[in-house]
Design a protein around this motif. Structure first.
Motif, PDB file in Angstrom:
ATOM      1  N   LEU A 155       0.872  -1.179   0.000  1.00  0.00           N
ATOM      2  CA  LEU A 155       0.000   0.000   0.000  1.00  0.00           C
ATOM      3  C   LEU A 155       0.907   1.227   0.000  1.00  0.00           C
ATOM      4  O   LEU A 155       1.544   1.550   0.996  1.00  0.00           O
ATOM      5  N   TRP A 156       0.962   1.891  -1.153  1.00  0.00           N
ATOM      6  CA  TRP A 156       1.817   3.066  -1.317  1.00  0.00           C
ATOM      7  C   TRP A 156       0.964   4.313  -1.069  1.00  0.00           C
ATOM      8  O   TRP A 156       0.024   4.576  -1.820  1.00  0.00           O
ATOM      9  N   LEU A 157       1.310   5.079  -0.054  1.00  0.00           N
ATOM     10  CA  LEU A 157       0.614   6.331   0.212  1.00  0.00           C
ATOM     11  C   LEU A 157       1.625   7.470   0.016  1.00  0.00           C
ATOM     12  O   LEU A 157       2.485   7.709   0.867  1.00  0.00           O
ATOM     13  N   PHE A 158       1.526   8.116  -1.125  1.00  0.00           N
ATOM     14  CA  PHE A 158       2.427   9.215  -1.464  1.00  0.00           C
ATOM     15  C   PHE A 158       1.760  10.549  -1.106  1.00  0.00           C
ATOM     16  O   PHE A 158       0.560  10.733  -1.330  1.00  0.00           O
ATOM     17  N   TYR A 159       2.543  11.450  -0.573  1.00  0.00           N
ATOM     18  CA  TYR A 159       2.005  12.779  -0.227  1.00  0.00           C
ATOM     19  C   TYR A 159       3.069  13.839  -0.507  1.00  0.00           C
ATOM     20  O   TYR A 159       4.274  13.544  -0.538  1.00  0.00           O
TER      21      TYR A 159
ATOM     22  N   VAL B 188      -8.028   7.665  -3.387  1.00  0.00           N
ATOM     23  CA  VAL B 188      -7.912   6.312  -2.825  1.00  0.00           C
ATOM     24  C   VAL B 188      -7.883   5.225  -3.889  1.00  0.00           C
ATOM     25  O   VAL B 188      -7.848   4.039  -3.571  1.00  0.00           O
ATOM     26  N   GLY B 189      -7.906   5.627  -5.153  1.00  0.00           N
ATOM     27  CA  GLY B 189      -7.874   4.631  -6.221  1.00  0.00           C
ATOM     28  C   GLY B 189      -9.162   4.596  -6.998  1.00  0.00           C
ATOM     29  O   GLY B 189     -10.233   4.945  -6.492  1.00  0.00           O
ATOM     30  N   ASN B 190      -9.056   4.148  -8.214  1.00  0.00           N
ATOM     31  CA  ASN B 190     -10.210   4.130  -9.102  1.00  0.00           C
ATOM     32  C   ASN B 190     -11.201   3.052  -8.711  1.00  0.00           C
ATOM     33  O   ASN B 190     -10.829   1.994  -8.197  1.00  0.00           O
ATOM     34  N   THR B 191     -12.491   3.324  -8.950  1.00  0.00           N
ATOM     35  CA  THR B 191     -13.522   2.305  -8.744  1.00  0.00           C
ATOM     36  C   THR B 191     -13.226   1.107  -9.646  1.00  0.00           C
ATOM     37  O   THR B 191     -12.980   1.256 -10.833  1.00  0.00           O
ATOM     38  N   GLY B 192     -13.272  -0.047  -9.075  1.00  0.00           N
ATOM     39  CA  GLY B 192     -12.917  -1.254  -9.831  1.00  0.00           C
ATOM     40  C   GLY B 192     -11.580  -1.813  -9.408  1.00  0.00           C
ATOM     41  O   GLY B 192     -11.265  -2.966  -9.705  1.00  0.00           O
ATOM     42  N   THR B 193     -10.776  -1.023  -8.704  1.00  0.00           N
ATOM     43  CA  THR B 193      -9.514  -1.518  -8.161  1.00  0.00           C
ATOM     44  C   THR B 193      -9.732  -1.962  -6.722  1.00  0.00           C
ATOM     45  O   THR B 193     -10.795  -1.740  -6.130  1.00  0.00           O
ATOM     46  N   GLY B 194      -8.701  -2.556  -6.138  1.00  0.00           N
ATOM     47  CA  GLY B 194      -8.818  -2.981  -4.746  1.00  0.00           C
ATOM     48  C   GLY B 194      -8.538  -1.878  -3.756  1.00  0.00           C
ATOM     49  O   GLY B 194      -8.833  -2.021  -2.567  1.00  0.00           O
ATOM     50  N   GLY B 195      -7.993  -0.739  -4.251  1.00  0.00           N
ATOM     51  CA  GLY B 195      -7.618   0.340  -3.352  1.00  0.00           C
ATOM     52  C   GLY B 195      -8.753   0.906  -2.522  1.00  0.00           C
ATOM     53  O   GLY B 195      -8.636   0.995  -1.279  1.00  0.00           O
ATOM     54  N   PRO B 196      -9.884   1.326  -3.128  1.00  0.00           N
ATOM     55  CA  PRO B 196     -10.968   1.892  -2.328  1.00  0.00           C
ATOM     56  C   PRO B 196     -11.500   0.939  -1.270  1.00  0.00           C
ATOM     57  O   PRO B 196     -11.799   1.346  -0.143  1.00  0.00           O
ATOM     58  N   VAL B 197     -11.644  -0.339  -1.618  1.00  0.00           N
ATOM     59  CA  VAL B 197     -12.148  -1.327  -0.659  1.00  0.00           C
ATOM     60  C   VAL B 197     -11.176  -1.469   0.507  1.00  0.00           C
ATOM     61  O   VAL B 197     -11.574  -1.481   1.680  1.00  0.00           O
ATOM     62  N   LEU B 198      -9.886  -1.572   0.183  1.00  0.00           N
ATOM     63  CA  LEU B 198      -8.879  -1.744   1.223  1.00  0.00           C
ATOM     64  C   LEU B 198      -8.789  -0.509   2.124  1.00  0.00           C
ATOM     65  O   LEU B 198      -8.761  -0.622   3.354  1.00  0.00           O
ATOM     66  N   MET B 199      -8.779   0.682   1.518  1.00  0.00           N
ATOM     67  CA  MET B 199      -8.666   1.901   2.315  1.00  0.00           C
ATOM     68  C   MET B 199      -9.889   2.109   3.203  1.00  0.00           C
ATOM     69  O   MET B 199      -9.774   2.603   4.325  1.00  0.00           O
ATOM     70  N   ASN B 200     -11.050   1.725   2.714  1.00  0.00           N
ATOM     71  CA  ASN B 200     -12.258   1.850   3.538  1.00  0.00           C
ATOM     72  C   ASN B 200     -12.134   1.003   4.802  1.00  0.00           C
ATOM     73  O   ASN B 200     -12.511   1.438   5.903  1.00  0.00           O
ATOM     74  N   LYS B 201     -11.588  -0.201   4.675  1.00  0.00           N
ATOM     75  CA  LYS B 201     -11.396  -1.065   5.838  1.00  0.00           C
ATOM     76  C   LYS B 201     -10.379  -0.455   6.810  1.00  0.00           C
ATOM     77  O   LYS B 201     -10.558  -0.511   8.032  1.00  0.00           O
ATOM     78  N   LEU B 202      -9.316   0.119   6.253  1.00  0.00           N
ATOM     79  CA  LEU B 202      -8.290   0.707   7.118  1.00  0.00           C
ATOM     80  C   LEU B 202      -8.782   1.983   7.794  1.00  0.00           C
ATOM     81  O   LEU B 202      -8.461   2.239   8.960  1.00  0.00           O
TER      82      LEU B 202
END
Length: 460
Positions: free
Chosen positions: A128-132, A163-177
């Protein structure tokens, strides 16, 4: 004996042998054809692999699989998608045969099975890469402005984050975190852009941070790691995340792994990572699964930024049942026959060997009837005329006045018998028949008893 006669007798023997063994051969061929139709040993020449957005890690790996299977004459069609969630849906709908899916994107409850899907194993880590941008945080957000580093998701309150495009795993994962960290997402500006637009937005200041759940092979990840003024969040609680979420693992981006000369990154960075699995529909041909598993060992086996050589692919953990073909490849390696034979031939033998074994076990006892059947066919060509000869002899005894007619019929019978072809090993039976015809003929013309030589004597 003339060579032509010898060849003719040999051909007669071979023909009779083939005709005797013909039914068994036809039975064997029929069983093989039925088994081939039922087992369908040869794989289709076309397979669809769901990947991800252009220039993503999934797209890069998909191209590697495409090149690997082209060597076996298999065309791998790469089906672009938004990412893991899209790939999972494509597999469920049957629009893709295989696809990369990130652990943790499924909404299934723990222990709940996904019908119709199997895994070829976990292929690689997706940190999980979080760039800022380090210059956007006010003092009240970053408690220590001199370091200007993030170490917790709670520090993202009030920021604009992709948090990532819809259809990727990013939004689902970030929502859990976010839920685990009790972060109020209503106080954040969340966007769902693709990797390239998200990167542009980060660099032009439209968003403050971007999240990628991707392998380091992603072009955007590598670019941001080398971009001045862009920082990578250190997950100081990585071990805790791995305890709370079984699909997450603590990983470390080693110091200098991006660029040894520039010492980038300047220190170890703690991250959390999920794994990407290569899923397949259960109806996918077993030989294709075998080829993909073999390619996976070559593609994902070397050492990477987060793993040593041989760590992947692995089937030790996963949310889906493991395909038997993949498990066998990872356990024993390439099938023995493929080391010596072309793939199509080795695969055919491998898929059909059980049927071949059963066929041999059944047909071997049946082959014992071939020699007796051969003998019967040869001898029947001679013995069937004895019935006619016996009828002529009985007619002669019952009606002596018809001796002339019987004699003509005996001569005709002798002529027909003379044209019978039998193997030399059965010639004595043919001459016995001709001698018996002469014996009956001598009853009609006693004076021929001394005049007509014995047929066997003539043969000698």
């Amino acid at each position: 004996m003339k060579p032509v006669e010898a060849v003719r007798h040999t051909l007669v023997s071979l023909r009779e042998m083939l005709l005797s063994a013909g039914p068994i051969a036809l039975l064997a061929i029929g069983v093989l054809v039925l088994a081939y139709w039922w087992l369908d040993p040869n794989p289709p020449k076309h397979v669809v692999l769901a990947t991800g957005p252009a220039r993503s890690a999934y797209d890069e790996f998909g191209q590697r699989y495409q090149r690997a299977l082209a060597a076996y004459g298999i065309e791998v069609e790469l089906l672009p998608s938004q990412g893991s969630s899209d790939n999972l849906q494509l597999l469920r709908e049957g629009r893709a045969d295989l696809g990369f899916v990130q652990d943790g994107v499924s909404e299934r409850q723990p222990g709940e099975q996904e019908d119709g899907l199997v895994t070829l194993g976990s292929m690689f880590l997706e940190p999980l890469w979080l760039f800022y941008r380090e210059d956007v945080y006010p003092d009240e957000v970053v408690r220590r402005p001199s370091t200007r580093q993030l170490g917790s998701l709670t520090q993202l309150q009030g920021l604009a984050i992709n948090v990532g495009n819809t259809g990727t795993g990013g939004p689902v994962l970030m929502n859990k975190l976010f839920q685990a960290n009790k972060v109020d997402t209503s106080k954040m500006q969340l966007t769902r852009l693709e990797e390239t637009p998200a990167t542009v937005s980060l660099l032009d200041g439209t968003v403050d941070a971007v999240v990628f759940a991707s392998a380091p092979e992603s072009v955007m990840v590598q670019m941001l790691l080398a971009t001045p003024g862009v920082k990578l969040m250190d997950f100081s609680q990585s071990e805790a995340y791995s305890r709370r979420f079984p699909f997450l693992s603590p990983v470390v981006l080693p110091r200098g792994v991006v660029d040894l000369a520039a010492d980038d990154p300047p220190q170890d960075v703690r991250l959390v990572a999920t794994t990407a699995q290569l899923l397949a529909r259960e109806g996918t041909h077993p030989a294709l699964l075998q080829l993909f598993a073999q390619a996976a060992r070559d593609i994902h086996g070397p050492a990477g930024w987060f793993n040593r050589a041989g760590a992947f692919p692995t089937i030790q953990r996963g949310e889906y049942p493991v395909a038997r073909e993949a498990e066998r490849i990872y356990r024993v390696g390439q099938p023995f026959l493929q080391q010596w034979l072309p793939f199509w031939m080795a695969n055919l033998v491998e898929r059909m060997w059980v049927v071949l074994g059963i066929l041999i076990a059944v047909l071997l006892p049946l082959t014992r009837i071939v020699p007796p059947l051969y003998e019967f066919r040869i001898r029947s060509r001679v013995f069937r005329w004895y019935g006619h000869l016996r009828d002529l002899e009985r007619e002669l005894e019952a009606h002596p006045e018809r001796a002339a007619d019987v004699l003509r019929e005996l001569d005709a019978l002798d002529e027909r018998v003379g044209h019978i072809s039998v193997p030399l090993s059965h010639a004595d039976e043919l001459y016995d028949l001709r001698n018996n015809i002469n014996r009956v003929r001598r009853k009609v013309r006693p004076e021929t008893r001394q005049a007509e030589p014995d047929e066997k004597a003539l043969a000698r």
